[in-house]
Design a protein around this motif. Sequence first.
Motif, mmCIF file in Angstrom:
data_model
loop_
_atom_site.group_PDB
_atom_site.id
_atom_site.type_symbol
_atom_site.label_atom_id
_atom_site.label_comp_id
_atom_site.label_asym_id
_atom_site.label_seq_id
_atom_site.Cartn_x
_atom_site.Cartn_y
_atom_site.Cartn_z
ATOM 1 N N ILE A 1 -14.188 3.588 35.374
ATOM 2 C CA ILE A 1 -13.061 3.410 36.298
ATOM 3 C C ILE A 1 -13.563 3.227 37.722
ATOM 4 O O ILE A 1 -13.068 2.374 38.472
ATOM 5 N N PHE A 2 -14.568 4.017 38.112
ATOM 6 C CA PHE A 2 -15.123 3.904 39.452
ATOM 7 C C PHE A 2 -15.692 2.508 39.692
ATOM 8 O O PHE A 2 -15.448 1.895 40.730
ATOM 9 N N ASN A 3 -16.438 1.982 38.725
ATOM 10 C CA ASN A 3 -17.021 0.645 38.864
ATOM 11 C C ASN A 3 -15.946 -0.436 38.944
ATOM 12 O O ASN A 3 -16.074 -1.392 39.707
ATOM 13 N N ALA A 4 -14.882 -0.282 38.176
ATOM 14 C CA ALA A 4 -13.787 -1.255 38.219
ATOM 15 C C ALA A 4 -13.087 -1.205 39.576
ATOM 16 O O ALA A 4 -12.766 -2.251 40.159
ATOM 17 N N LEU A 5 -12.846 -0.003 40.101
ATOM 18 C CA LEU A 5 -12.212 0.125 41.412
ATOM 19 C C LEU A 5 -13.107 -0.433 42.510
ATOM 20 O O LEU A 5 -12.623 -1.074 43.447
ATOM 21 N N LEU A 6 -14.387 -0.194 42.410
ATOM 22 C CA LEU A 6 -15.320 -0.707 43.404
ATOM 23 C C LEU A 6 -15.364 -2.235 43.389
ATOM 24 O O LEU A 6 -15.377 -2.875 44.449
ATOM 25 N N GLU B 1 -8.427 5.316 48.763
ATOM 26 C CA GLU B 1 -7.807 6.613 48.482
ATOM 27 C C GLU B 1 -7.958 6.996 47.014
ATOM 28 O O GLU B 1 -8.234 8.157 46.689
ATOM 29 N N VAL B 2 -7.783 6.036 46.123
ATOM 30 C CA VAL B 2 -7.915 6.305 44.690
ATOM 31 C C VAL B 2 -9.358 6.664 44.352
ATOM 32 O O VAL B 2 -9.616 7.587 43.570
ATOM 33 N N ILE B 3 -10.305 5.961 44.959
ATOM 34 C CA ILE B 3 -11.725 6.271 44.725
ATOM 35 C C ILE B 3 -12.042 7.696 45.177
ATOM 36 O O ILE B 3 -12.730 8.436 44.481
ATOM 37 N N ILE B 4 -11.517 8.078 46.327
ATOM 38 C CA ILE B 4 -11.745 9.441 46.831
ATOM 39 C C ILE B 4 -11.138 10.471 45.895
ATOM 40 O O ILE B 4 -11.765 11.487 45.566
ATOM 41 N N LYS B 5 -9.913 10.231 45.426
ATOM 42 C CA LYS B 5 -9.266 11.174 44.517
ATOM 43 C C LYS B 5 -10.002 11.266 43.174
ATOM 44 O O LYS B 5 -10.025 12.307 42.547
ATOM 45 N N LEU B 6 -10.581 10.160 42.760
ATOM 46 C CA LEU B 6 -11.321 10.152 41.501
ATOM 47 C C LEU B 6 -12.557 11.028 41.578
ATOM 48 O O LEU B 6 -12.935 11.665 40.613
ATOM 49 N N ARG C 1 -10.523 -10.463 52.807
ATOM 50 C CA ARG C 1 -10.100 -9.883 54.087
ATOM 51 C C ARG C 1 -8.718 -9.259 54.014
ATOM 52 O O ARG C 1 -7.887 -9.423 54.901
ATOM 53 N N ARG C 2 -8.487 -8.547 52.921
ATOM 54 C CA ARG C 2 -7.231 -7.809 52.731
ATOM 55 C C ARG C 2 -7.513 -6.332 52.868
ATOM 56 O O ARG C 2 -8.652 -5.891 52.837
ATOM 57 N N TYR C 3 -6.468 -5.552 53.032
ATOM 58 C CA TYR C 3 -6.619 -4.111 53.214
ATOM 59 C C TYR C 3 -7.098 -3.448 51.926
ATOM 60 O O TYR C 3 -6.636 -3.764 50.840
ATOM 61 N N THR C 4 -7.989 -2.477 52.083
ATOM 62 C CA THR C 4 -8.540 -1.758 50.931
ATOM 63 C C THR C 4 -8.189 -0.275 50.974
ATOM 64 O O THR C 4 -8.759 0.510 50.228
ATOM 65 N N ASP C 5 -7.249 0.101 51.823
ATOM 66 C CA ASP C 5 -6.925 1.509 52.029
ATOM 67 C C ASP C 5 -6.500 2.224 50.747
ATOM 68 O O ASP C 5 -6.964 3.322 50.462
ATOM 69 N N ILE C 6 -5.639 1.616 49.983
ATOM 70 C CA ILE C 6 -5.119 2.259 48.775
ATOM 71 C C ILE C 6 -6.239 2.457 47.754
ATOM 72 O O ILE C 6 -6.356 3.524 47.144
ATOM 73 N N VAL C 7 -7.056 1.437 47.576
ATOM 74 C CA VAL C 7 -8.161 1.541 46.621
ATOM 75 C C VAL C 7 -9.139 2.627 47.078
ATOM 76 O O VAL C 7 -9.641 3.402 46.262
#
Length: 48
Positions: A18-23, A41-46, A33-39
């Motif tokens: 999951i971490f590799n897919a999110l990364l 946050e999910v990586i941090i929670k993971l 050049r889009r926002y990555t804020d949500i992703v």
Amino acid sequence: MRKRKYYLYLTAEERRYIFNALLAYRNKLFAQRRYTDIVDEVIIKLHK
């Protein structure tokens, strides 16, 4: 009304997958050049 919390119990292998897919998704958004804020946050929670 209170939101319901859900917990996932993952093995180390599942967490790594999951971490590799999110990364990869985060890198794709960054290249566009889009926002990555949500992703981010999910990586941090993971990792918690």
